[in-house]
Design a protein around this motif. Structure first.
Motif, PDB file in Angstrom:
ATOM      1  N   ALA A   1      23.485   0.796 -17.669  1.00 36.27           N
ATOM      2  CA  ALA A   1      24.662   0.503 -18.494  1.00 36.27           C
ATOM      3  C   ALA A   1      24.233  -0.029 -19.857  1.00 36.27           C
ATOM      4  O   ALA A   1      24.708   0.444 -20.898  1.00 36.27           O
ATOM      5  N   GLY A   2      23.331  -0.991 -19.864  1.00 36.67           N
ATOM      6  CA  GLY A   2      22.864  -1.550 -21.134  1.00 36.67           C
ATOM      7  C   GLY A   2      22.165  -0.516 -21.992  1.00 36.67           C
ATOM      8  O   GLY A   2      22.369  -0.453 -23.211  1.00 36.67           O
ATOM      9  N   HIS A   3      21.354   0.312 -21.361  1.00 35.87           N
ATOM     10  CA  HIS A   3      20.621   1.362 -22.075  1.00 35.87           C
ATOM     11  C   HIS A   3      21.581   2.356 -22.727  1.00 35.87           C
ATOM     12  O   HIS A   3      21.417   2.700 -23.896  1.00 35.87           O
ATOM     13  N   THR A   4      22.576   2.802 -21.982  1.00 32.70           N
ATOM     14  CA  THR A   4      23.515   3.769 -22.564  1.00 32.70           C
ATOM     15  C   THR A   4      24.294   3.146 -23.716  1.00 32.70           C
ATOM     16  O   THR A   4      24.559   3.808 -24.718  1.00 32.70           O
ATOM     17  N   ILE A   5      24.636   1.874 -23.596  1.00 28.38           N
ATOM     18  CA  ILE A   5      25.403   1.210 -24.644  1.00 28.38           C
ATOM     19  C   ILE A   5      24.592   1.122 -25.940  1.00 28.38           C
ATOM     20  O   ILE A   5      25.097   1.460 -27.013  1.00 28.38           O
ATOM     21  N   ILE A   6      23.332   0.697 -25.843  1.00 30.48           N
ATOM     22  CA  ILE A   6      22.557   0.573 -27.088  1.00 30.48           C
ATOM     23  C   ILE A   6      22.256   1.942 -27.690  1.00 30.48           C
ATOM     24  O   ILE A   6      22.215   2.080 -28.909  1.00 30.48           O
ATOM     25  N   GLU A   7      22.066   2.933 -26.838  1.00 30.45           N
ATOM     26  CA  GLU A   7      21.858   4.280 -27.390  1.00 30.45           C
ATOM     27  C   GLU A   7      23.113   4.767 -28.099  1.00 30.45           C
ATOM     28  O   GLU A   7      23.039   5.279 -29.218  1.00 30.45           O
ATOM     29  N   GLU A   8      24.251   4.625 -27.451  1.00 30.54           N
ATOM     30  CA  GLU A   8      25.497   5.145 -28.014  1.00 30.54           C
ATOM     31  C   GLU A   8      25.938   4.387 -29.263  1.00 30.54           C
ATOM     32  O   GLU A   8      26.461   4.991 -30.194  1.00 30.54           O
ATOM     33  N   GLN A   9      25.732   3.083 -29.274  1.00 35.26           N
ATOM     34  CA  GLN A   9      26.237   2.292 -30.397  1.00 35.26           C
ATOM     35  C   GLN A   9      25.250   2.176 -31.558  1.00 35.26           C
ATOM     36  O   GLN A   9      25.678   2.036 -32.703  1.00 35.26           O
ATOM     37  N   LEU A  10      23.951   2.242 -31.277  1.00 35.68           N
ATOM     38  CA  LEU A  10      22.974   2.012 -32.337  1.00 35.68           C
ATOM     39  C   LEU A  10      22.054   3.204 -32.608  1.00 35.68           C
ATOM     40  O   LEU A  10      21.840   3.565 -33.765  1.00 35.68           O
TER      41      LEU A  10
ATOM     42  N   PRO B   1      24.028   7.090 -33.408  1.00 35.19           N
ATOM     43  CA  PRO B   1      24.613   7.280 -34.742  1.00 35.19           C
ATOM     44  C   PRO B   1      23.554   7.584 -35.819  1.00 35.19           C
ATOM     45  O   PRO B   1      23.810   8.370 -36.716  1.00 35.19           O
ATOM     46  N   VAL B   2      22.376   6.987 -35.684  1.00 37.72           N
ATOM     47  CA  VAL B   2      21.294   7.270 -36.628  1.00 37.72           C
ATOM     48  C   VAL B   2      20.756   8.682 -36.411  1.00 37.72           C
ATOM     49  O   VAL B   2      20.434   9.390 -37.368  1.00 37.72           O
ATOM     50  N   CYS B   3      20.692   9.111 -35.163  1.00 36.48           N
ATOM     51  CA  CYS B   3      20.116  10.416 -34.811  1.00 36.48           C
ATOM     52  C   CYS B   3      21.071  11.583 -35.019  1.00 36.48           C
ATOM     53  O   CYS B   3      20.619  12.731 -35.105  1.00 36.48           O
ATOM     54  N   LYS B   4      22.338  11.291 -35.079  1.00 37.96           N
ATOM     55  CA  LYS B   4      23.341  12.363 -35.172  1.00 37.96           C
ATOM     56  C   LYS B   4      23.075  13.295 -36.350  1.00 37.96           C
ATOM     57  O   LYS B   4      23.263  14.498 -36.247  1.00 37.96           O
TER      58      LYS B   4
ATOM     59  N   ASP C   1      24.230  18.542 -32.120  1.00 38.47           N
ATOM     60  CA  ASP C   1      24.465  19.189 -30.822  1.00 38.47           C
ATOM     61  C   ASP C   1      23.748  18.453 -29.694  1.00 38.47           C
ATOM     62  O   ASP C   1      24.318  18.254 -28.616  1.00 38.47           O
ATOM     63  N   LEU C   2      22.510  18.059 -29.931  1.00 38.37           N
ATOM     64  CA  LEU C   2      21.751  17.344 -28.902  1.00 38.37           C
ATOM     65  C   LEU C   2      22.376  15.985 -28.624  1.00 38.37           C
ATOM     66  O   LEU C   2      22.451  15.560 -27.468  1.00 38.37           O
ATOM     67  N   ILE C   3      22.866  15.323 -29.650  1.00 43.10           N
ATOM     68  CA  ILE C   3      23.513  14.022 -29.447  1.00 43.10           C
ATOM     69  C   ILE C   3      24.804  14.197 -28.648  1.00 43.10           C
ATOM     70  O   ILE C   3      25.086  13.419 -27.734  1.00 43.10           O
ATOM     71  N   GLN C   4      25.569  15.223 -28.944  1.00 40.78           N
ATOM     72  CA  GLN C   4      26.799  15.475 -28.179  1.00 40.78           C
ATOM     73  C   GLN C   4      26.466  15.746 -26.708  1.00 40.78           C
ATOM     74  O   GLN C   4      27.130  15.230 -25.810  1.00 40.78           O
TER      75      GLN C   4
ATOM     76  N   VAL D   1      16.385  12.073 -19.579  1.00 37.57           N
ATOM     77  CA  VAL D   1      15.185  11.452 -20.146  1.00 37.57           C
ATOM     78  C   VAL D   1      14.218  12.513 -20.648  1.00 37.57           C
ATOM     79  O   VAL D   1      13.656  12.392 -21.740  1.00 37.57           O
ATOM     80  N   THR D   2      14.030  13.561 -19.869  1.00 37.26           N
ATOM     81  CA  THR D   2      13.123  14.639 -20.273  1.00 37.26           C
ATOM     82  C   THR D   2      13.580  15.261 -21.589  1.00 37.26           C
ATOM     83  O   THR D   2      12.763  15.486 -22.488  1.00 37.26           O
ATOM     84  N   GLU D   3      14.862  15.533 -21.708  1.00 39.57           N
ATOM     85  CA  GLU D   3      15.383  16.096 -22.960  1.00 39.57           C
ATOM     86  C   GLU D   3      15.180  15.147 -24.132  1.00 39.57           C
ATOM     87  O   GLU D   3      14.756  15.564 -25.212  1.00 39.57           O
ATOM     88  N   GLU D   4      15.503  13.879 -23.919  1.00 40.13           N
ATOM     89  CA  GLU D   4      15.329  12.918 -25.013  1.00 40.13           C
ATOM     90  C   GLU D   4      13.872  12.829 -25.447  1.00 40.13           C
ATOM     91  O   GLU D   4      13.565  12.886 -26.635  1.00 40.13           O
ATOM     92  N   GLU D   5      12.990  12.658 -24.476  1.00 40.79           N
ATOM     93  CA  GLU D   5      11.591  12.423 -24.807  1.00 40.79           C
ATOM     94  C   GLU D   5      10.899  13.663 -25.360  1.00 40.79           C
ATOM     95  O   GLU D   5       9.967  13.539 -26.153  1.00 40.79           O
ATOM     96  N   ASN D   6      11.350  14.849 -24.954  1.00 45.31           N
ATOM     97  CA  ASN D   6      10.700  16.077 -25.422  1.00 45.31           C
ATOM     98  C   ASN D   6      11.355  16.707 -26.643  1.00 45.31           C
ATOM     99  O   ASN D   6      10.703  17.463 -27.365  1.00 45.31           O
ATOM    100  N   GLU D   7      12.635  16.433 -26.856  1.00 46.59           N
ATOM    101  CA  GLU D   7      13.344  17.066 -27.966  1.00 46.59           C
ATOM    102  C   GLU D   7      13.752  16.082 -29.059  1.00 46.59           C
ATOM    103  O   GLU D   7      13.435  16.286 -30.231  1.00 46.59           O
ATOM    104  N   LEU D   8      14.464  15.032 -28.679  1.00 39.18           N
ATOM    105  CA  LEU D   8      15.014  14.117 -29.681  1.00 39.18           C
ATOM    106  C   LEU D   8      13.957  13.172 -30.253  1.00 39.18           C
ATOM    107  O   LEU D   8      13.852  13.021 -31.470  1.00 39.18           O
ATOM    108  N   PHE D   9      13.192  12.538 -29.400  1.00 42.90           N
ATOM    109  CA  PHE D   9      12.250  11.527 -29.878  1.00 42.90           C
ATOM    110  C   PHE D   9      11.218  12.078 -30.862  1.00 42.90           C
ATOM    111  O   PHE D   9      10.944  11.431 -31.874  1.00 42.90           O
ATOM    112  N   PRO D  10      10.633  13.252 -30.617  1.00 46.20           N
ATOM    113  CA  PRO D  10       9.689  13.779 -31.615  1.00 46.20           C
ATOM    114  C   PRO D  10      10.353  13.988 -32.984  1.00 46.20           C
ATOM    115  O   PRO D  10       9.738  13.722 -34.027  1.00 46.20           O
ATOM    116  N   GLU D  11      11.600  14.438 -32.968  1.00 48.28           N
ATOM    117  CA  GLU D  11      12.322  14.652 -34.223  1.00 48.28           C
ATOM    118  C   GLU D  11      12.569  13.324 -34.940  1.00 48.28           C
ATOM    119  O   GLU D  11      12.418  13.218 -36.160  1.00 48.28           O
ATOM    120  N   VAL D  12      12.930  12.296 -34.177  1.00 49.42           N
ATOM    121  CA  VAL D  12      13.177  10.982 -34.760  1.00 49.42           C
ATOM    122  C   VAL D  12      11.868  10.398 -35.306  1.00 49.42           C
ATOM    123  O   VAL D  12      11.852   9.837 -36.405  1.00 49.42           O
TER     124      VAL D  12
END
Length: 161
Positions: free
Chosen positions: A44-53, A56-59, A64-67, A108-119
């Motif tokens: 719950a805490g993890h999803t909240i900080i991702e969604e709120q902080l 929005p920076v990654c959008k 599409d990946l954020i959605q 987690v796999t999608e985030e770590e392999n797709e989003l995080f490298p881009e960030v």
């Protein structure tokens, strides 16, 4: 702390909690409840900080990946809400935990392999550290409030970064 390192650290902690919960003695419902409460608070805490902080920076990098990530979060929160209503000794409990584990691992796999490298490529280390410190502070502030208690409300909301 770097935002991505914080999130990866939380991913490992959640994975460990899943393993401990799924390997706990089925007869020891008190231990299973305690492990589930820890897992539910962490998720719950993890999803909240991702969604709120974080999101929005990654959008601006990959809307599409954020959605898709937000939809996956909603799915996990719905599973958590169902599990919050079950007793750890219930026959359904372990199967639902396993189903949620698989959904979380996919996310987690999608985030770590797709989003995080881009960030990592787009945000400099100072900005990632600033964001990570903000996320860590928010997460620590929520821990005392047991964020799992807010899951039913979070399921009824449709988060947008």
């Amino acid at each position: 702390m770097d935002a991505i390192e914080l999130l990866e650290q939380q991913h490992r902690q959640v994975d460990d909690l899943f393993e401990r919960l799924l390997s706990a003695d089925e007869e020891d419902t008190d231990q299973r409840q305690e492990l589930f409460d820890q897992l539910a608070d962490a998720l719950a805490g993890h999803t909240i900080i991702e969604e709120q902080l974080f999101y929005p920076v990654c959008k601006r990098f990959d809307e599409d990946l954020i959605q898709e990530s937000l939809e996956e979060h909603l799915e996990v929160k719905r599973m958590l809400a169902e599990l919050l209503d079950l007793d750890p000794g219930d026959d359904e409990f372990e199967a639902k935990v396993q189903e949620m584990k698989e959904a979380v691992q996919h996310h987690v796999t999608e985030e770590e392999n797709e989003l995080f490298p881009e960030v990592r490529h787009t945000l400099d280390a100072d900005r990632r550290n600033e964001l990570g410190d903000e996320m860590e502070s928010m997460f620590e502030g929520m821990r005392q409030d047991h964020p799992r208690r807010h899951i039913p409300d979070l399921v009824s909301e449709s988060p947008t970064p």
